[in-house]
Design a protein around this motif. Structure first.
Motif, mmCIF file in Angstrom:
data_model
loop_
_atom_site.group_PDB
_atom_site.id
_atom_site.type_symbol
_atom_site.label_atom_id
_atom_site.label_comp_id
_atom_site.label_asym_id
_atom_site.label_seq_id
_atom_site.Cartn_x
_atom_site.Cartn_y
_atom_site.Cartn_z
ATOM 1 N N SER A 158 -1.033 -7.210 11.151
ATOM 2 C CA SER A 158 0.317 -7.456 10.662
ATOM 3 C C SER A 158 0.588 -6.670 9.386
ATOM 4 O O SER A 158 -0.128 -6.826 8.387
ATOM 5 C CB SER A 158 0.500 -8.952 10.385
ATOM 6 O OG SER A 158 1.618 -9.192 9.582
ATOM 7 N N GLU A 159 1.631 -5.853 9.425
ATOM 8 C CA GLU A 159 2.025 -5.120 8.223
ATOM 9 C C GLU A 159 2.456 -6.095 7.132
ATOM 10 O O GLU A 159 2.193 -5.863 5.946
ATOM 11 C CB GLU A 159 3.165 -4.149 8.555
ATOM 12 C CG GLU A 159 2.749 -3.016 9.495
ATOM 13 C CD GLU A 159 3.916 -2.130 9.881
ATOM 14 O OE1 GLU A 159 4.839 -1.972 9.047
ATOM 15 O OE2 GLU A 159 3.918 -1.603 11.013
ATOM 16 N N GLU A 160 3.104 -7.163 7.524
ATOM 17 C CA GLU A 160 3.545 -8.153 6.545
ATOM 18 C C GLU A 160 2.356 -8.819 5.865
ATOM 19 O O GLU A 160 2.365 -9.054 4.643
ATOM 20 C CB GLU A 160 4.419 -9.211 7.221
ATOM 21 C CG GLU A 160 5.120 -10.163 6.252
ATOM 22 C CD GLU A 160 6.131 -9.448 5.356
ATOM 23 O OE1 GLU A 160 6.345 -9.939 4.222
ATOM 24 O OE2 GLU A 160 6.690 -8.406 5.768
ATOM 25 N N SER A 161 1.285 -9.096 6.641
ATOM 26 C CA SER A 161 0.084 -9.695 6.055
ATOM 27 C C SER A 161 -0.593 -8.728 5.085
ATOM 28 O O SER A 161 -1.059 -9.126 4.015
ATOM 29 C CB SER A 161 -0.897 -10.106 7.152
ATOM 30 O OG SER A 161 -0.394 -11.211 7.870
ATOM 31 N N LEU A 162 -0.644 -7.445 5.458
ATOM 32 C CA LEU A 162 -1.228 -6.443 4.562
ATOM 33 C C LEU A 162 -0.465 -6.418 3.240
ATOM 34 O O LEU A 162 -1.072 -6.409 2.158
ATOM 35 C CB LEU A 162 -1.191 -5.062 5.210
ATOM 36 C CG LEU A 162 -2.062 -4.847 6.451
ATOM 37 C CD1 LEU A 162 -1.801 -3.464 7.056
ATOM 38 C CD2 LEU A 162 -3.542 -5.002 6.112
ATOM 39 N N LYS A 163 0.849 -6.411 3.337
ATOM 40 C CA LYS A 163 1.691 -6.408 2.135
ATOM 41 C C LYS A 163 1.427 -7.661 1.300
ATOM 42 O O LYS A 163 1.267 -7.577 0.068
ATOM 43 C CB LYS A 163 3.154 -6.338 2.546
ATOM 44 C CG LYS A 163 4.155 -6.468 1.396
ATOM 45 C CD LYS A 163 5.577 -6.340 1.932
ATOM 46 C CE LYS A 163 6.621 -6.579 0.848
ATOM 47 N NZ LYS A 163 6.624 -7.990 0.417
ATOM 48 N N ASP A 164 1.369 -8.810 1.941
ATOM 49 C CA ASP A 164 1.150 -10.068 1.215
ATOM 50 C C ASP A 164 -0.198 -10.061 0.503
ATOM 51 O O ASP A 164 -0.296 -10.478 -0.660
ATOM 52 C CB ASP A 164 1.229 -11.257 2.168
ATOM 53 C CG ASP A 164 2.644 -11.499 2.687
ATOM 54 O OD1 ASP A 164 3.601 -10.935 2.100
ATOM 55 O OD2 ASP A 164 2.788 -12.232 3.686
ATOM 56 N N HIS A 165 -1.258 -9.612 1.202
ATOM 57 C CA HIS A 165 -2.588 -9.560 0.581
ATOM 58 C C HIS A 165 -2.573 -8.677 -0.660
ATOM 59 O O HIS A 165 -3.128 -9.041 -1.707
ATOM 60 C CB HIS A 165 -3.619 -9.023 1.572
ATOM 61 C CG HIS A 165 -3.921 -9.937 2.720
ATOM 62 N ND1 HIS A 165 -4.088 -11.296 2.572
ATOM 63 C CD2 HIS A 165 -4.118 -9.673 4.047
ATOM 64 C CE1 HIS A 165 -4.356 -11.839 3.757
ATOM 65 N NE2 HIS A 165 -4.383 -10.879 4.659
ATOM 66 N N ILE A 166 -1.957 -7.499 -0.546
ATOM 67 C CA ILE A 166 -1.950 -6.562 -1.669
ATOM 68 C C ILE A 166 -1.129 -7.105 -2.829
ATOM 69 O O ILE A 166 -1.535 -6.991 -3.997
ATOM 70 C CB ILE A 166 -1.435 -5.182 -1.208
ATOM 71 C CG1 ILE A 166 -2.495 -4.518 -0.322
ATOM 72 C CG2 ILE A 166 -1.096 -4.291 -2.401
ATOM 73 C CD1 ILE A 166 -2.067 -3.227 0.306
ATOM 74 N N GLU A 167 0.003 -7.721 -2.523
ATOM 75 C CA GLU A 167 0.825 -8.288 -3.599
ATOM 76 C C GLU A 167 0.059 -9.362 -4.367
ATOM 77 O O GLU A 167 0.151 -9.438 -5.598
ATOM 78 C CB GLU A 167 2.115 -8.864 -3.022
ATOM 79 C CG GLU A 167 3.156 -7.825 -2.665
ATOM 80 C CD GLU A 167 4.512 -8.435 -2.377
ATOM 81 O OE1 GLU A 167 5.483 -8.059 -3.053
ATOM 82 O OE2 GLU A 167 4.590 -9.295 -1.471
ATOM 83 N N VAL A 168 -0.709 -10.173 -3.650
ATOM 84 C CA VAL A 168 -1.478 -11.230 -4.312
ATOM 85 C C VAL A 168 -2.636 -10.632 -5.109
ATOM 86 O O VAL A 168 -2.805 -10.890 -6.304
ATOM 87 C CB VAL A 168 -2.007 -12.253 -3.283
ATOM 88 C CG1 VAL A 168 -2.992 -13.222 -3.941
ATOM 89 C CG2 VAL A 168 -0.860 -13.026 -2.653
#
Length: 544
Positions: free
Chosen positions: A29-39
Motif C-alpha cells: 500500500s502506497e498509503e501505508s508507506l507514506k504513513d510509516h515514513i510520516e511517523v
C-alpha cells in the motif's frame, strides 16, 4: 553441492510462485508507506538515535507493526535482540598543533580536523606524535601491496589517503579501478592502523574519492558516537580522525617534503612510507555511557524448510538531535532510512496477507546503529539468531527513492552474487533494466548493513531504483539526487516533502524485492557468490 542459479534459465519453473504467492503492486500500500515514513521521520521520533526517547518510540512502533501483521517473534519469544553499545561523546581540543622542521601549523577543530577515540577512557591524546605518511594505508597481499612495509609506527601517527590505489588510476585491473575495494573504506584504514600499533591515524578527506563532502565528516564525527561494547577487544589507537585536504597541504608544505603529487606518488608500486618529520599534538576527552540498544526481529516460519532463512534488513536509526543547520536540529532521516524501514514493513505486511506462505522462513530485521558503523548488523552477524550457514540470502533496503517509478534497478556491488540475476528477471517483468552502480568509486557496497552479512558469507542484495525516472528521465532524478547529497544527506533537511515525494516508485521497488525474496524462499537452491567475489571463499568454508 548446491545448484548454480546462474546456470538456470531465467524462466525456469523452479522459482515460479504458487497461486496466492505472487506479489502485485496493490499488495504494498502506497498509503501505508507514506504513513510509516510520516511517523518514523516525524519530529516526535527525535531523529531515531539509539539511547534516546526516539529509539524507544521507534522500537515500539516496529514491534507493534509486526504484531499487528501477525508476524511471529524472531528471537525466541522476543521481537528484539539486545545490542550492547557504548556511547562516547568526544570533546577534542580546539586545536591540533603540528610542529617540526622549524614550522608550526595549528588546525581548528571541525573546520580543519575532527578527532575522536574508540578507547573507552575519559581522556587520551597524541603528545608530539611523529607523523608518518603511509600512502593509502593499505596492506593487500593479493595485490602485492603493502604501504607499511618496513615501517614501525608504534607510538606514531599515520597520515593516509581515502579510497584505494586503484581509484583515478585509469587502470581497471589495478585493484578494481574506479570500483572501491574494502581497502578504500575509512573503517579499513583505522583497522589497519590498529593492527600496525599506531598511536593515531588521520585520513585526508577529499570529496570525490570519499564520496561525500567535508560537512558529512564534520557532522558524523562530532558529538556522541556509538560503538559495540566489546570489553577486552583488540588494540585501538589513542586518536582517530580526519583532516581536510587544505589542512594536509599546510602540513606537507611545512614538512618541506615534495608532496605536490602525493596521490600519484601513493599509487606507484615504488612508493615507500616516510616520516614527515612533523609531530602532532591533540587531546580528546570522553563522556562515557554504556547501554543496550535493540535490533527488532520478526519472522514468517517456512512451511517446508523452516530451518533455512531469507533475511530482509533495514536500519531504523538516524542521527538524532545534533548541530543546528538552517534553524533545525532534528535529523529526521526520512530518506535515510525511514524509506527502507517503511518498505520492509510493506513487504512484511504483504507476505502475511498471502494465502500460501513461503517454504523457507522469511525474517524481517530492523537493525540499530547503522549510522555509527553498521553496528546493529555487525552485532547480529557476530551473534546470529539464525546460523549464517542456514541463511540463504540477505536483501537489504537503505534509501528507497520516493521520487516516482524508476526504469532502472541499480545494483550496488554488481557482479557479486547470483541474487542480482534473480532481481534482473523480476525487473524485466516490470519493464525495467538492471544497472550496475554508476559510481562504484564511492564504495556504497561497504556502507550499508548487507556488508556485515556478506562478511560472514551470506549472499546479499542491495538494490533499488534511483537513476532513470519512468517518464521524466535521467536528468530529473539526477537533479533531485544532487539536491539530496548537497543539502539534505545527514542533515536535518532529510525530511518527508509532500511537494515531490510519491510512493508509487517505492511500492514498485518493494514488490520487486518481495518477488526476489519469494523466489528464493520457494526454491530448493541457494544463490551463490560469483567468481571473483571476495566473499565466495567465506561462504564455501561456512557450508563445509
Amino acid at each position: 553441492m548446491k545448484k548454480n542459479l546462474a546456470l538456470l534459465s531465467m524462466g525456469a519453473v523452479l522459482f515460479a510462485c504458487q497461486p496466492g504467492e505472487k506479489a502485485s503492486k496493490s499488495q504494498i500500500s502506497e498509503e501505508s508507506l507514506k504513513d510509516h515514513i510520516e511517523v518514523l521521520s516525524s519530529d516526535d521520533f527525535q531523529g531515531r538515535k539509539p539511547f534516546t526517547e526516539g529509539e524507544i518510540k521507534t522500537v515500539n512502533y516496529l514491534v507493534d507493526q509486526f504484531k499487528s501483521y501477525g508476524l511471529e517473534p524472531g528471537n525466541g519469544d522476543s521481537y528484539t535482540q539486545e545490542v550492547p553499545l557504548v556511547e562516547l561523546t568526544a570533546m577534542p581540543s580546539e586545536t591540533m598543533t603540528i610542529e617540526g622542521n622549524g614550522q608550526k601549523v595549528e588546525l581548528s577543530v571541525l573546520d580543519d580536523f575532527v578527532a575522536y577515540t574508540e578507547r573507552v577512557v575519559e581522556k587520551t591524546s597524541l603528545d608530539a606524535s611523529e607523523l608518518v605518511f603511509a600512502g593509502y594505508g593499505v596492506v593487500a597481499p593479493e595485490y602485492g601491496w603493502n604501504d607499511y612495509e618496513g615501517l614501525d609506527v608504534k607510538g606514531k601517527t599515520v597520515v593516509v589517503l581515502v579510497n584505494d590505489p586503484g581509484f583515478a588510476s585509469g587502470d581497471s585491473t589495478f585493484f578494481k579501478g574506479e570500483t572501491m575495494t574494502y581497502y578504500g573504506r575509512w573503517t579499513y584504514k583505522y583497522e589497519e592502523a590498529a593492527r600496525q600499533g599506531a598511536a593515531g591515524c588521520l585520513i585526508i578527506h577529499e570529496t570525490v574519492p570519499a564520496g561525500y563532502p567535508w560537512l558529512v565528516v564534520r557532522n558524523s564525527w562530532s558529538g556522541a558516537s556509538l560503538y559495540l561494547d566489546q570489553s577486552g577487544d583488540n588494540y585501538q589507537p589513542n586518536v582517530l580522525g580526519w583532516i581536510t585536504r587544505d589542512a594536509a597541504i599546510k602540513i606537507f608544505e611545512a614538512s618541506g617534503k615534495d608532496m605536490k603529487n602525493y596521490a600519484e606518488m601513493s599509487r606507484s608500486a615504488e612508493f615507500k612510507p616516510f616520516s614527515l618529520e612533523m609531530n602532532a599534538s591533540v587531546t580528546v576527552q570522553n563522556e562515557i555511557k554504556k547501554d543496550q540498544s535493540q535490533n527488532v526481529i520478526a519472522k514468517i516460519t517456512g512451511t517446508e524448510r523452516p530451518d533455512e532463512y531469507v533475511i530482509y534488513s533495514a536500519h531504523w536509526d538516524h542521527l538524532g538531535i545534533g548541530q543546528e543547520i538552517d534553524g533545525d536540529s532534528i535529523y529526521n532521516g526520512a530518506h535515510d532510512n525511514a524509506s527502507g524501514t517503511a518498505t520492509m514493513l510493506g513487504i512484511a505486511e504483504a507476505m502475511t496477507n498471502m494465502s500460501k506462505k513461503p517454504k523457507r522462513t522469511v525474517v524481517f530485521l530492523g537493525v540499530t546503529a547503522e549510522e555509527q558503523g553498521l553496528l546493529g548488523s555487525k552485532h547480529y552477524a557476530q551473534n546470529p539468531i539464525y546460523a549464517p550457514a542456514q541463511s540463504v540470502a540477505n536483501i537489504n533496503m537503505d534509501g528507497i527513492t520516493a521520487w516516482g517509478p524508476m526504469k532502472d534497478l541499480t545494483v550496488v556491488g554488481y557482479g557479486q552474487s547470483e541474487l542480482e540475476d534473480i532481481a534482473e528477471e523480476v525487473a524485466t517483468k516490470q519493464g525495467r533494466y538492471i544497472l550496475a552502480d554508476p559510481d562504484p568509486g564511492k564504495g556504497y557496497f561497504f556502507r550499508s548493513d548487507h556488508f556485515q552479512f556478506a562478511k560472514v558469507g551470506i549472499p546479499a542484495l542491495y538494490a533499488s531504483g534511483g537513476y532513470e525516472h519512468m517518464t521524466k528521465g535521467v536528468g530529473y532524478v539526477d537533479s533531485l539526487n544532487q539536491v539530496y547529497l548537497t543539502s539534505q544527506y545527514h542533515r536535518p533537511q532529510d525530511e518527508y516533502n509532500p511537494n515531490y515525494w510519491t510512493f508509487d516508485g517505492m511500492a514498485l521497488d518493494g514488490v520487486l524485492l518481495m518477488e526476489v525474496g519469494l523466489k528464493v524462499a520457494n526454491s530448493e537452491d541457494w544463490p551463490e557468490w560469483k567468481e571473483g567475489s571476495e566473499f565466495k571463499a567465506i561462504r564455501e568454508n561456512s557450508m563445509n
